[in-house]
Design an enzyme around this catalytic site. Structure first.
Site, PDB file in Angstrom:
ATOM      1  NE  ARG A  87       9.869  26.513 -12.186  1.00 39.02           N
ATOM      2  CZ  ARG A  87       8.996  25.783 -11.358  1.00 39.02           C
ATOM      3  NH1 ARG A  87       9.523  25.240 -10.640  1.00 39.02           N
ATOM      4  NH2 ARG A  87       7.705  25.660 -12.108  1.00 39.02           N
TER       5      ARG A  87
ATOM      6  CD  GLU B 238       1.866  19.217  -7.886  1.00 39.33           C
ATOM      7  OE1 GLU B 238       2.909  19.878  -8.121  1.00 39.33           O
ATOM      8  OE2 GLU B 238       1.630  19.213  -6.755  1.00 39.33           O
TER       9      GLU B 238
END
Ligand SMILES: O=P(O)(O)OC[C@H]1O[C@H](OP(=O)(O)OP(=O)(O)O)[C@H](O)[C@@H]1O
Ligand SMILES: Nc1ncnc2[nH]cnc12
Length: 188
Positions: free
Chosen positions: A76, A113
């Protein structure tokens, strides 16, 4: 320029509505990619050409003339980073996931995460003393950005600043980025 523009700190958001508009352009996807994670999806924001341009313009206004190159993090960070590099008129360096770069690399593994990952940078991508602007979409636990900064420093260059679209404050990513200037358009 108005008086209030002159008084505004150079590192503030220049477009006062940008944070709220970016927040409205993000969507939450529960339990992606694993149970318990609320994924902040920025693809709706990419579809909005005007909003995308405002993100780029705001970032460029903060950084123009202060950086030699932009480094974007796969995947991204490539999208937003390449647009910012183009608008700044500087080169773009891809920081890639393992096994994608063809020449000699520096490599680092880190925790995310939702798992682990390995990042690489071409050893000759940035030169000694160059000032690098690091760009990504999200700061979560900070592992990705800490690894990226370390890779850039291993090349002999220095991180001038880090620019993000979104910071997830509860995950405390900033604690891994001590000494770096970190700017997030939106913090949740
Ligand atoms: O602060 P952290 O906990 O390190 O997480 C942030 C990173 O996680 C996402 O990338 P991801 O590795 O999911 O890859 P993608 O861009 O290819 O989707 C995001 O784009 C950041 O690069
Ligand atoms: N919750 C999250 N949403 C989007 N990207 C992420 N990268 C790491 N955590 C993320």
């Amino acid at each position: 320029m108005t008086t209030s523009d002159q008084d505004r700190p150079a590192r503030d958001l220049l477009d006062p509505d940008l944070g709220a508009d970016v927040l409205a352009g993000l969507r939450d996807i529960a339990d992606f990619p694993i149970n318990g994670v609320v994924f902040k999806d920025f693809t709706p924001l990419l579809l909005d050409a005007a909003l995308r341009d405002r993100i780029v313009e705001d970032t460029v206004a903060r950084r123009r003339g202060t950086v030699d190159v932009v480094a974007g993090i796969e995947a991204r960070g490539f999208i937003i980073g390449a647009m910012i590099a183009h608008a700044l008129g500087v080169g773009f360096v891809p920081v890639r996931k393992e096994g994608k770069l063809p020449s000699a690399v520096h490599r680092l593994s880190y925790a995310l995460e939702y798992g682990t990952a390995t990042l690489e940078i071409h050893q000759d991508a940035v030169s000694n003393g160059e000032r690098v602007l690091v760009v990504d979409d999200v700061l979560a636990t900070g592992g990705t950005l800490a690894a990226t900064c370390e890779l850039i420093e291993r090349c002999g260059a220095s991180v001038e600043a880090i620019e993000l679209v979104l910071e997830i404050a509860a995950l405390e990513g900033r604690s891994k980025l001590e000494g770096q200037e970190v700017f997030s358009i939106v913090t949740v």
